[in-house]
Scaffold this motif. Structure first.
Motif, PDB file in Angstrom:
ATOM      1  N   ASP A  48      58.867  32.560  34.240  1.00  0.00           N
ATOM      2  CA  ASP A  48      58.033  31.726  33.376  1.00  0.00           C
ATOM      3  C   ASP A  48      56.568  32.147  33.327  1.00  0.00           C
ATOM      4  O   ASP A  48      55.708  31.383  32.873  1.00  0.00           O
ATOM      5  CB  ASP A  48      58.131  30.241  33.788  1.00  0.00           C
ATOM      6  N   ALA A  49      56.245  33.361  33.789  1.00  0.00           N
ATOM      7  CA  ALA A  49      54.871  33.845  33.662  1.00  0.00           C
ATOM      8  C   ALA A  49      54.513  34.028  32.188  1.00  0.00           C
ATOM      9  O   ALA A  49      55.359  34.363  31.355  1.00  0.00           O
ATOM     10  CB  ALA A  49      54.713  35.174  34.399  1.00  0.00           C
ATOM     11  N   VAL A  50      53.259  33.818  31.866  1.00  0.00           N
ATOM     12  CA  VAL A  50      52.778  33.959  30.496  1.00  0.00           C
ATOM     13  C   VAL A  50      52.340  35.404  30.264  1.00  0.00           C
ATOM     14  O   VAL A  50      51.636  35.995  31.086  1.00  0.00           O
ATOM     15  CB  VAL A  50      51.586  32.999  30.250  1.00  0.00           C
ATOM     16  N   ARG A  51      52.791  35.990  29.163  1.00  0.00           N
ATOM     17  CA  ARG A  51      52.379  37.345  28.820  1.00  0.00           C
ATOM     18  C   ARG A  51      50.880  37.407  28.591  1.00  0.00           C
ATOM     19  O   ARG A  51      50.278  36.462  28.096  1.00  0.00           O
ATOM     20  CB  ARG A  51      53.096  37.824  27.549  1.00  0.00           C
ATOM     21  N   VAL A  52      50.266  38.538  28.966  1.00  0.00           N
ATOM     22  CA  VAL A  52      48.838  38.719  28.742  1.00  0.00           C
ATOM     23  C   VAL A  52      48.642  39.804  27.681  1.00  0.00           C
ATOM     24  O   VAL A  52      49.488  40.688  27.536  1.00  0.00           O
ATOM     25  CB  VAL A  52      48.105  39.102  30.039  1.00  0.00           C
ATOM     26  N   PRO A  53      47.543  39.749  26.937  1.00  0.00           N
ATOM     27  CA  PRO A  53      47.298  40.784  25.923  1.00  0.00           C
ATOM     28  C   PRO A  53      47.151  42.157  26.584  1.00  0.00           C
ATOM     29  O   PRO A  53      46.635  42.257  27.708  1.00  0.00           O
ATOM     30  CB  PRO A  53      45.972  40.347  25.287  1.00  0.00           C
ATOM     31  N   PRO A  54      47.586  43.228  25.909  1.00  0.00           N
ATOM     32  CA  PRO A  54      47.446  44.565  26.493  1.00  0.00           C
ATOM     33  C   PRO A  54      46.014  44.902  26.894  1.00  0.00           C
ATOM     34  O   PRO A  54      45.801  45.575  27.906  1.00  0.00           O
ATOM     35  CB  PRO A  54      47.942  45.491  25.367  1.00  0.00           C
ATOM     36  N   GLU A  55      45.038  44.394  26.125  1.00  0.00           N
ATOM     37  CA  GLU A  55      43.640  44.692  26.444  1.00  0.00           C
ATOM     38  C   GLU A  55      43.252  44.120  27.809  1.00  0.00           C
ATOM     39  O   GLU A  55      42.525  44.746  28.582  1.00  0.00           O
ATOM     40  CB  GLU A  55      42.720  44.143  25.351  1.00  0.00           C
ATOM     41  N   GLU A  56      43.730  42.928  28.096  1.00  0.00           N
ATOM     42  CA  GLU A  56      43.442  42.312  29.392  1.00  0.00           C
ATOM     43  C   GLU A  56      44.169  43.056  30.515  1.00  0.00           C
ATOM     44  O   GLU A  56      43.615  43.291  31.595  1.00  0.00           O
ATOM     45  CB  GLU A  56      43.855  40.842  29.382  1.00  0.00           C
ATOM     46  N   GLU A  57      45.424  43.420  30.256  1.00  0.00           N
ATOM     47  CA  GLU A  57      46.181  44.192  31.234  1.00  0.00           C
ATOM     48  C   GLU A  57      45.464  45.502  31.554  1.00  0.00           C
ATOM     49  O   GLU A  57      45.327  45.886  32.727  1.00  0.00           O
ATOM     50  CB  GLU A  57      47.578  44.474  30.673  1.00  0.00           C
ATOM     51  N   GLN A  58      44.978  46.170  30.531  1.00  0.00           N
ATOM     52  CA  GLN A  58      44.289  47.446  30.730  1.00  0.00           C
ATOM     53  C   GLN A  58      42.991  47.279  31.503  1.00  0.00           C
ATOM     54  O   GLN A  58      42.654  48.110  32.370  1.00  0.00           O
ATOM     55  CB  GLN A  58      44.034  48.092  29.364  1.00  0.00           C
ATOM     56  N   ALA A  59      42.258  46.207  31.223  1.00  0.00           N
ATOM     57  CA  ALA A  59      41.016  45.958  31.958  1.00  0.00           C
ATOM     58  C   ALA A  59      41.291  45.753  33.445  1.00  0.00           C
ATOM     59  O   ALA A  59      40.472  46.106  34.299  1.00  0.00           O
ATOM     60  CB  ALA A  59      40.300  44.741  31.369  1.00  0.00           C
ATOM     61  N   ARG A  60      42.447  45.203  33.763  1.00  0.00           N
ATOM     62  CA  ARG A  60      42.808  44.981  35.164  1.00  0.00           C
ATOM     63  C   ARG A  60      43.217  46.273  35.859  1.00  0.00           C
ATOM     64  O   ARG A  60      42.793  46.544  36.992  1.00  0.00           O
ATOM     65  CB  ARG A  60      43.973  43.982  35.253  1.00  0.00           C
ATOM     66  N   VAL A  61      44.061  47.076  35.203  1.00  0.00           N
ATOM     67  CA  VAL A  61      44.699  48.180  35.931  1.00  0.00           C
ATOM     68  C   VAL A  61      43.957  49.509  35.848  1.00  0.00           C
ATOM     69  O   VAL A  61      44.016  50.296  36.807  1.00  0.00           O
ATOM     70  CB  VAL A  61      46.162  48.382  35.469  1.00  0.00           C
ATOM     71  N   LEU A  62      43.270  49.787  34.763  1.00  0.00           N
ATOM     72  CA  LEU A  62      42.726  51.139  34.582  1.00  0.00           C
ATOM     73  C   LEU A  62      41.694  51.520  35.638  1.00  0.00           C
ATOM     74  O   LEU A  62      41.751  52.638  36.173  1.00  0.00           O
ATOM     75  CB  LEU A  62      42.171  51.312  33.171  1.00  0.00           C
ATOM     76  N   PRO A  63      40.741  50.640  35.996  1.00  0.00           N
ATOM     77  CA  PRO A  63      39.801  51.045  37.057  1.00  0.00           C
ATOM     78  C   PRO A  63      40.500  51.307  38.387  1.00  0.00           C
ATOM     79  O   PRO A  63      40.083  52.179  39.159  1.00  0.00           O
ATOM     80  CB  PRO A  63      38.854  49.834  37.163  1.00  0.00           C
ATOM     81  N   VAL A  64      41.569  50.575  38.649  1.00  0.00           N
ATOM     82  CA  VAL A  64      42.317  50.750  39.900  1.00  0.00           C
ATOM     83  C   VAL A  64      43.067  52.075  39.877  1.00  0.00           C
ATOM     84  O   VAL A  64      43.053  52.840  40.846  1.00  0.00           O
ATOM     85  CB  VAL A  64      43.275  49.564  40.124  1.00  0.00           C
ATOM     86  N   VAL A  65      43.738  52.367  38.767  1.00  0.00           N
ATOM     87  CA  VAL A  65      44.446  53.643  38.637  1.00  0.00           C
ATOM     88  C   VAL A  65      43.473  54.800  38.831  1.00  0.00           C
ATOM     89  O   VAL A  65      43.740  55.750  39.591  1.00  0.00           O
ATOM     90  CB  VAL A  65      45.138  53.744  37.265  1.00  0.00           C
TER      91      VAL A  65
END
Length: 301
Positions: free
Chosen positions: A87-104
């Motif tokens: 039941d998690a809510v999908r997040v926009p790709p832009e938000e997903e990218q803001a989260r993961v790209l600096p970490v990657v």
């Protein structure tokens, strides 16, 4: 990222990790051990993960956690920016990218081999540009239509996980006559879409999708049938870490064990998966599971 020296949960740099001064060449798949099952560390850069409760939602905390796993011996670090809990809510790709790209970017700079856990081809593309070598996609039968061409064009490895749509607490898709044979057939059908796009067989990694469109008994049957999954001709990834079926197994006084109390059971699954020939296990606790697969490799000789 030179200032990111504190280990997760220690506060200001009281327990420093090695500082990232010159960038290291990132590991490649060809650099990984071939004499044992690999360990993929899970790094959720989300506020609503089922297991860590958003502990690493902050970018700096996520990078520190990823570096810790890297130095603990994780072969691969799987970075995800969207929760797949029921039941998690999908997040926009832009938000997903803001989260993961600096970490990657930071982990690749530290020399880690990084996988991106995403269902979005646009996020996968940017993560690959940032140095990710693997795309781990849990979308199952509902893959992004752009994903096969992206995998073919970039040549990255791709984890094809079995699922029948979004994860839900009461999943009407968790119905099978023969779960092992049906999962194998459905994986093969989706895989053929990648073949049609020009993806090579050696790029594909298959994952039975424990807990996705499955109940606990389905999960156990799939673990018993890993050899059948391997008959597809691809590397097999097992992601059992802290999942519901382990919590149910460890029920005490009518209450399922919470996620953080499932690590011992996870390590047992990792050892048995390694014994069954799994290419890698995807886990939260790297040291325990690395020990488990090393013991199994020694046992097998």
């Amino acid at each position: 990222m030179d200032s990111l020296a504190a280990a997760p949960g220690t506060g200001p740099a009281t327990s420093p990790l090695p500082v990232l001064r010159p960038a290291r060449s990132p590991r490649k798949l060809a650099d990984l051990p071939t004499d044992r099952t690999l360990v993929m560390g899970i790094l959720n850069v989300t506020p609503d993960s089922f297991s860590d409760g958003g502990q690493f939602a902050d970018t700096d905390a996520a990078i520190r956690a990823g570096l810790k796993m890297h130095y603990e011996g994780a072969d691969i670090i799987d970075v995800g920016g969207e929760s797949t809990r029921p039941d998690a809510v999908r997040v926009p790709p832009e938000e997903e990218q803001a989260r993961v790209l600096p970490v990657v970017q930071a982990l690749v700079r530290a020399g880690a081999l990084v996988s991106v856990d995403t269902m979005n081809a646009s996020t996968a593309q940017q993560a690959i540009d940032a140095g990710a070598a693997i795309v781990n996609d849990v979308s199952g039968t509902e893959i992004d239509s752009d994903m096969p061409a992206l995998v073919a064009r970039t040549g990255v490895s791709y984890v094809l996980m079995h699922s029948r749509g979004s994860v839900r607490s009461d999943d009407p898709n968790a119905s099978y006559d023969d779960v092992v044979e049906e999962v194998v057939a459905e994986l093969a059908k989706v895989r053929d879409r990648f073949y049609a796009a020009g993806v090579a067989p050696e790029q594909i990694i298959v994952d039975p999708g424990l807990g996705f469109s499955k109940n606990a008994e389905h999960d156990w049957q799939l673990l018993r049938g890993l050899d059948r999954l391997g008959s597809l001709g691809h590397r097999v990834l097992v992601g059992a870490s802290r999942k519901r079926f382990l919590g149910s197994l460890l029920t005490s006084f009518g209450k399922a064990a919470p996620p953080l109390e499932r690590d011992n059971a996870t390590a047992a699954v990792s050892a048995l998966a390694a014994r069954s020939g799994a290419w890698a296990v995807r886990v939260h606790n790297v040291p325990a599971n690395l020990d488990a697969v090393k013991v199994t490799a020694a046992w097998k000789g």
